[in-house]
Structures are given as C-alpha cells and as structure tokens.
Design a protein around this motif. Structure first.
Motif, PDB file in Angstrom:
ATOM      1  N   UNK A  82     -52.842  12.882  90.326  1.00 37.26           N
ATOM      2  CA  UNK A  82     -51.978  13.377  90.539  1.00 37.26           C
ATOM      3  C   UNK A  82     -51.522  14.113  88.862  1.00 37.26           C
ATOM      4  N   UNK A  83     -50.867  14.710  88.238  1.00 35.68           N
ATOM      5  CA  UNK A  83     -50.409  15.410  87.133  1.00 35.68           C
ATOM      6  C   UNK A  83     -51.622  15.317  86.189  1.00 35.68           C
ATOM      7  N   UNK A  84     -52.817  15.965  86.095  1.00 31.97           N
ATOM      8  CA  UNK A  84     -54.054  15.591  85.865  1.00 31.97           C
ATOM      9  C   UNK A  84     -53.929  16.940  84.589  1.00 31.97           C
ATOM     10  N   UNK A  85     -54.516  15.798  83.729  1.00 41.44           N
ATOM     11  CA  UNK A  85     -54.880  16.667  82.084  1.00 41.44           C
ATOM     12  C   UNK A  85     -56.267  16.681  81.987  1.00 41.44           C
ATOM     13  N   UNK A  86     -56.358  17.533  81.239  1.00 40.85           N
ATOM     14  CA  UNK A  86     -57.668  18.562  80.530  1.00 40.85           C
ATOM     15  C   UNK A  86     -58.724  17.144  80.119  1.00 40.85           C
ATOM     16  N   UNK A  87     -57.776  15.771  79.647  1.00 41.24           N
ATOM     17  CA  UNK A  87     -58.590  14.882  79.503  1.00 41.24           C
ATOM     18  C   UNK A  87     -59.197  14.022  80.573  1.00 41.24           C
ATOM     19  N   UNK A  88     -58.662  14.386  81.828  1.00 48.00           N
ATOM     20  CA  UNK A  88     -59.494  13.750  82.978  1.00 48.00           C
ATOM     21  C   UNK A  88     -60.335  14.422  83.505  1.00 48.00           C
ATOM     22  N   UNK A  89     -60.919  15.400  82.963  1.00 47.53           N
ATOM     23  CA  UNK A  89     -62.320  16.140  82.830  1.00 47.53           C
ATOM     24  C   UNK A  89     -63.654  15.428  82.678  1.00 47.53           C
ATOM     25  N   UNK A  90     -64.213  15.275  84.066  1.00 44.43           N
ATOM     26  CA  UNK A  90     -65.298  14.837  83.671  1.00 44.43           C
ATOM     27  C   UNK A  90     -66.121  14.472  85.326  1.00 44.43           C
ATOM     28  N   UNK A  91     -67.304  13.530  85.438  1.00 44.59           N
ATOM     29  CA  UNK A  91     -67.960  13.408  86.182  1.00 44.59           C
ATOM     30  C   UNK A  91     -67.865  12.080  87.103  1.00 44.59           C
ATOM     31  N   UNK A  92     -66.811  12.462  87.816  1.00 47.45           N
ATOM     32  CA  UNK A  92     -67.027  10.872  89.306  1.00 47.45           C
ATOM     33  C   UNK A  92     -67.125  10.616  89.909  1.00 47.45           C
ATOM     34  N   UNK A  93     -67.952   8.999  89.548  1.00 46.73           N
ATOM     35  CA  UNK A  93     -68.538   8.527  90.742  1.00 46.73           C
ATOM     36  C   UNK A  93     -67.848   7.047  91.418  1.00 46.73           C
ATOM     37  N   UNK A  94     -67.954   6.986  92.607  1.00 49.55           N
ATOM     38  CA  UNK A  94     -68.261   6.172  92.885  1.00 49.55           C
ATOM     39  C   UNK A  94     -68.620   5.091  93.061  1.00 49.55           C
ATOM     40  N   UNK A  95     -69.008   3.799  93.622  1.00 54.18           N
ATOM     41  CA  UNK A  95     -70.064   2.467  93.861  1.00 54.18           C
ATOM     42  C   UNK A  95     -69.178   1.397  94.777  1.00 54.18           C
ATOM     43  N   UNK A  96     -70.050   0.860  95.629  1.00 56.08           N
ATOM     44  CA  UNK A  96     -69.827   0.306  96.870  1.00 56.08           C
ATOM     45  C   UNK A  96     -70.405  -1.533  96.083  1.00 56.08           C
TER      46      UNK A  96
END
Length: 116
Positions: A82-96
């Motif tokens: 929520x309330x996203x910011x430009x610095x949240x720009x990235x590739x998001x990965x999940x790990x199990x």
C-alpha cells in the motif's frame, strides 16, 4: 515443486498492488516463506517473512505499508503493498524453505514499477 510469484505491474505512487506467491506440487506446511526484492545493480533485499505457523514479519522500513498474509487460495501467500513509492520499484521474488530439510525453492520474480 514450483513456486510462482505474480501480481506485479505498473502502479502510481500512493497506489496499491497485491502480489501472489503460489506453491504447486507441495503444501505450505513446514515452509518458511520470504518475499525479497531486487533492483538492478543492487543486492536482493528481504521484504517480509511468514513462518510455517503463520507468524509474520515485515522489515522495519516497510512496516505500515506492506502486509504479508496467507492467501484464501490454497498454498498461496500474499504481499499487500500500500501507499507505493517510486523506490518500491523492483523485481519481487518469493522463496519457500522447507523447515525440516532446509531445501529452498525460488519463484521467477514479478516486476513492480511505481510511477511518481
């Protein structure tokens, strides 16, 4: 066993996105789930975690904006941003990670782009 991260896309600053981490071929039991993100040229950084018992944690800089939770769809974990910011720009990965064998599975990553 496969892990898929999805839900990324383009959002405006101040907006929201929900990412999905879906495990197939196995269940979330005995799994430690982590969300990471990575910007080109920088190291992958931890965003949030969930234990096999459902205990959650979001790294301090993102607390209050990001929420990790178990999804209503089986074997899925959400990352609500929520309330996203430009610095949240990235590739998001999940790990199990299997808490017994310590075996790791990574998803392929989903791009999040926040425009200001």
């Amino acid at each position: 066993v496969q892990l898929q991260a999805s839900g990324g896309g383009l959002a405006q600053a101040g907006g929201s996105l929900r990412l999905f981490c879906t495990l197939s071929g196995d269940s979330l039991s005995q799994k430690f789930i982590s969300w990471y993100r990575q910007v080109p040229g920088k190291q992958r950084e931890l965003v949030a975690t969930m234990t096999s018992g459902g205990r959650t944690n979001v790294v301090d800089p993102l607390k209050g904006r990001f929420i990790i939770s178990r999804g209503t769809v089986k074997n899925t974990v959400y990352l609500q941003m929520n309330n996203l910011k430009s610095e949240d720009t990235a590739v998001y990965y999940c790990n199990a990670q299997n808490t017994i064998t310590r075996q790791d599975v990574w998803g392929q990553g989903t791009q999040v782009t926040v425009s200001s």
